[in-house]
Design an enzyme around this catalytic site. Sequence first.
Site, PDB file in Angstrom:
ATOM      1  N   GLY A 147      13.094 -41.102   6.644  1.00 23.06           N
ATOM      2  CA  GLY A 147      13.602 -39.621   6.280  1.00 23.06           C
ATOM      3  C   GLY A 147      14.514 -39.804   4.977  1.00 23.06           C
ATOM      4  O   GLY A 147      14.381 -40.833   4.205  1.00 23.06           O
ATOM      5  N   ASN A 148      14.853 -38.518   4.593  1.00 23.24           N
ATOM      6  CA  ASN A 148      15.767 -38.601   3.564  1.00 23.24           C
ATOM      7  C   ASN A 148      16.813 -37.310   3.718  1.00 23.24           C
ATOM      8  O   ASN A 148      16.896 -36.522   4.895  1.00 23.24           O
ATOM      9  CB  ASN A 148      15.053 -38.249   2.136  1.00 23.24           C
ATOM     10  CG  ASN A 148      14.317 -36.988   2.244  1.00 23.24           C
ATOM     11  OD1 ASN A 148      14.987 -36.033   2.207  1.00 23.24           O
ATOM     12  ND2 ASN A 148      13.003 -36.794   2.431  1.00 23.24           N
ATOM     13  N   ARG A 149      17.936 -37.280   2.831  1.00 20.46           N
ATOM     14  CA  ARG A 149      18.988 -36.507   3.063  1.00 20.46           C
ATOM     15  C   ARG A 149      18.902 -35.002   2.714  1.00 20.46           C
ATOM     16  O   ARG A 149      20.101 -34.253   2.687  1.00 20.46           O
ATOM     17  CB  ARG A 149      20.331 -37.201   2.551  1.00 20.46           C
ATOM     18  CG  ARG A 149      20.452 -38.358   3.060  1.00 20.46           C
ATOM     19  CD  ARG A 149      21.828 -38.997   2.508  1.00 20.46           C
ATOM     20  NE  ARG A 149      22.119 -40.330   2.848  1.00 20.46           N
ATOM     21  CZ  ARG A 149      22.737 -40.908   4.048  1.00 20.46           C
ATOM     22  NH1 ARG A 149      22.856 -39.947   5.000  1.00 20.46           N
ATOM     23  NH2 ARG A 149      22.806 -42.074   4.353  1.00 20.46           N
ATOM     24  N   SER A 150      17.780 -34.631   2.465  1.00 22.79           N
ATOM     25  CA  SER A 150      17.577 -33.259   1.947  1.00 22.79           C
ATOM     26  C   SER A 150      17.934 -32.197   3.112  1.00 22.79           C
ATOM     27  O   SER A 150      17.536 -32.313   4.213  1.00 22.79           O
ATOM     28  CB  SER A 150      16.153 -32.731   1.519  1.00 22.79           C
ATOM     29  OG  SER A 150      15.843 -31.525   1.193  1.00 22.79           O
TER      30      SER A 150
ATOM     31  N   ALA B 216      11.928 -32.440  -0.514  1.00 23.03           N
ATOM     32  CA  ALA B 216      11.802 -33.794  -0.916  1.00 23.03           C
ATOM     33  C   ALA B 216      10.942 -34.273  -0.188  1.00 23.03           C
ATOM     34  O   ALA B 216      10.705 -34.565   1.026  1.00 23.03           O
ATOM     35  CB  ALA B 216      13.153 -34.486  -0.639  1.00 23.03           C
TER      36      ALA B 216
END
Length: 227
Positions: free
Chosen positions: A33-36, A100
Amino acid sequence: LRRGGLETDLAGRRVVVSAGGTREPIDPVRFIGNRSSGRQGYALAATAVARGAAVTLVSANVDLPDPAGADVRRVGSATELRAAMLAASAEADVVVMAAAVADFRPRTAAEAKIKKSGAAPRPIELAENPDILVELTRERNRAGTGQVVVGFAAETDHVLEHGRAKLARKGCDLLVVNEVGEGRAFGTADNQAVVLGADGSATEIPNGPKEALADRVWDLVRERLAG
Ligand code: CTP
Ligand code: CA
């Protein structure tokens, strides 16, 4: 422009906004995943509702209350986000890709939870995800509509140069370029950006609440909508 919910310059317009960050499954319980946080996309949806638009919000893994008045569609992975965006954008006047999107996903997601075997762990093989924004602009061009397509980019260096190249590559009308690093943008309430236009324009948006940036983006979109 009048404020306080009286501004209705997007009345009758259908807009689609993606928000959040995709999760690419490794196995049934794990993902890349990512931090958006989804805050910028949610601010775009909320301000568009306030300006009279019919808003579809395609939300990827966002932990925020639904913006009142928006039609919220939840997705997980880039594959799901792509399907939701292509379906929702067909009838839209404006499409904004604020999400994102993971550039890569595990080539295969294991059907069962991966166990420790005692041996060295197996590497995760990656495959590239389709570029949804490129597909959306291509589809708009094919359909020959006046749909306005907006992308986002986060850059750490050579912001204008990288932004211009990205705008050209994506084929969108506007690219909102954030300068990131040093705690800026990701997960914070404030945001600053330069918005690059396919017409060669560059509009600086000073640091401020994500709602203020969203309103400036809608101003620029409004100028580009026909009729
Ligand atoms: N985007 C997309 N589909 C992807 C990757 C990105 O639609 N598979 C969209 C994002 O939602 C954003 C824009 O493209 O609106 C720019 O994303 P960014 O990650 O900055 O661009 P990339 O083309 O992935 O380039 P980079 O190598 O810099 O990550
Ligand atoms: Ca990327």
